[in-house]
Design an enzyme around this catalytic site. Structure first.
Site, PDB file in Angstrom:
ATOM      1  N   SER A   1       0.818  -1.215   0.000  1.00 46.27           N
ATOM      2  CA  SER A   1       0.000   0.000   0.000  1.00 46.27           C
ATOM      3  C   SER A   1       0.848   1.259   0.000  1.00 46.27           C
ATOM      4  O   SER A   1       0.511   2.252  -0.648  1.00 46.27           O
ATOM      5  CB  SER A   1      -0.932   0.016   1.218  1.00 46.27           C
ATOM      6  OG  SER A   1      -1.890  -1.023   1.140  1.00 46.27           O
TER       7      SER A   1
ATOM      8  N   GLU B   1       5.093   0.346  14.616  1.00 48.11           N
ATOM      9  CA  GLU B   1       5.504   1.626  14.050  1.00 48.11           C
ATOM     10  C   GLU B   1       6.580   2.324  14.883  1.00 48.11           C
ATOM     11  O   GLU B   1       7.555   2.848  14.341  1.00 48.11           O
ATOM     12  CB  GLU B   1       4.285   2.542  13.883  1.00 48.11           C
ATOM     13  CG  GLU B   1       3.330   2.123  12.775  1.00 48.11           C
ATOM     14  CD  GLU B   1       2.304   1.090  13.243  1.00 48.11           C
ATOM     15  OE1 GLU B   1       2.360   0.686  14.422  1.00 48.11           O
ATOM     16  OE2 GLU B   1       1.444   0.694  12.440  1.00 48.11           O
TER      17      GLU B   1
END
Length: 215
Positions: free
Chosen positions: A32, A59
Site C-alpha cells: 500500500s 511503528e
C-alpha cells in the site's frame, strides 16, 4: 493522474540504484505504501546484502530502528513507511529523529480523505499541522511527480534533519508550473491571476489541483 505514492515508489527505487547505503521498509504495508525496493530481497541474517526491512506492525519500533541506523552512520540512509494516520503510534521516535538530527526518511501515504475503502478510521486530520510545527523536521506533501522528486532530493541531501514525505493514494494531475527547483523552495505560485485577487488560496498535496480548479 498518478498517485504520489506511485511517484514515491519510482523515486525510492531510483535512490536504491545509486545509493548503496539506502535501505528500509514498511510497517507491514509495503504493497500500500509502495515502498518495496524491486531490485533487492529481504534483509535477514543469511542475506545481509539485501535492503528491504520487514518491520512488522510496530511503528514506534520501526522509527527507533531507523534512528539507530542513521546514528550508526557509515553512509547508511534509512527510510520507513506507514499510513500517515499511524504516525500517532510513532510520534515519539519521529520527534527523537528531529532532536537527534538524523536524516531518516519517513514515507507516509494516504494523506487525506481519499482513502478508498478504509474510511474515517484512516483519515488523518491534525497530523499535517502537528508535524509542520515540530522543530527540525521537514514535511513535504507533494502534489505531483516533480514535487515528489524534489521531496526525495531534499530528504536524501539532508543528513542532519529528518524528512516526512506525505503521499496520496488517489491519482493526481501533473501541474504545469511544478518543478524540482520550485518545490525545493517549500512553496511557489502554481497559478497566477491577471486581476486583483479577492483572496489567495494556499494548498498542498492532493488539494492543490482542487484549489486550482476552484480558482
Amino acid at each position: 493522474g498518478v498517485a504520489t505514492r506511485i511517484h514515491s515508489q519510482t523515486m525510492l527505487n531510483a535512490c536504491a540504484s545509486v545509493l548503496p547505503g539506502f535501505l528500509g521498509g514498511s510497517a507491514d504495508l509495503a504493497p500500500s505504501n509502495m515502498t518495496l525496493m524491486k531490485a533487492f530481497g529481504d534483509f535477514q541474517k543469511d542475506t545481509p546484502a539485501e535492503r528491504n526491512l520487514r518491520f512488522g506492525v510496530r511503528e514506534h519500533g520501526m522509527g527507533a530502528i531507523c534512528n539507530g541506523i542513521a546514528l550508526y552512520g557509515c553512509g547508511l540512509i534509512p527510510y520507513c513507511a506507514t499510513f500517515f494516520i499511524f504516525t500517532d503510534y510513532m510520534r515519539a521516535s519521529m520527534r527523537l529523529a528531529a532532536l537527534s538530527k538524523v536524516g531518516v526518511l519517513f514515507v507516509m501515504t494516504h494523506d487525506s480523505i481519499g482513502l478508498g475503502e478504509d474510511g474515517p478510521t484512516h483519515q488523518p486530520v491534525e497530523h499535517l499541522a502537528s508535524f509542520r510545527t515540530m522543530p527540525n523536521i521537514l514535511t513535504y506533501r507533494p502534489a505531483d511527480g516533480n514535487e515528489t522528486a524534489a521531496a526525495y532530493k531534499v530528504a536524501v541531501e539532508n543528513r542532519e534533519r529528518p524528512t516526512i514525505i506525505v503521499c496520496s493514494r488517489q491519482g493526481l494531475p501533473n501541474l504545469e508550473k511544478s518543478s524540482i527547483s520550485n518545490a525545493e523552495k517549500g512553496a511557489y505560485i502554481a497559478q497566477e491571476t491577471n486581476s486583483k485577487p479577492d483572496c489567495i488560496i494556499i494548498a498542498t498535496g492532493s488539494e492543490v489541483s482542487d484549489a486550482m480548479a476552484a480558482a
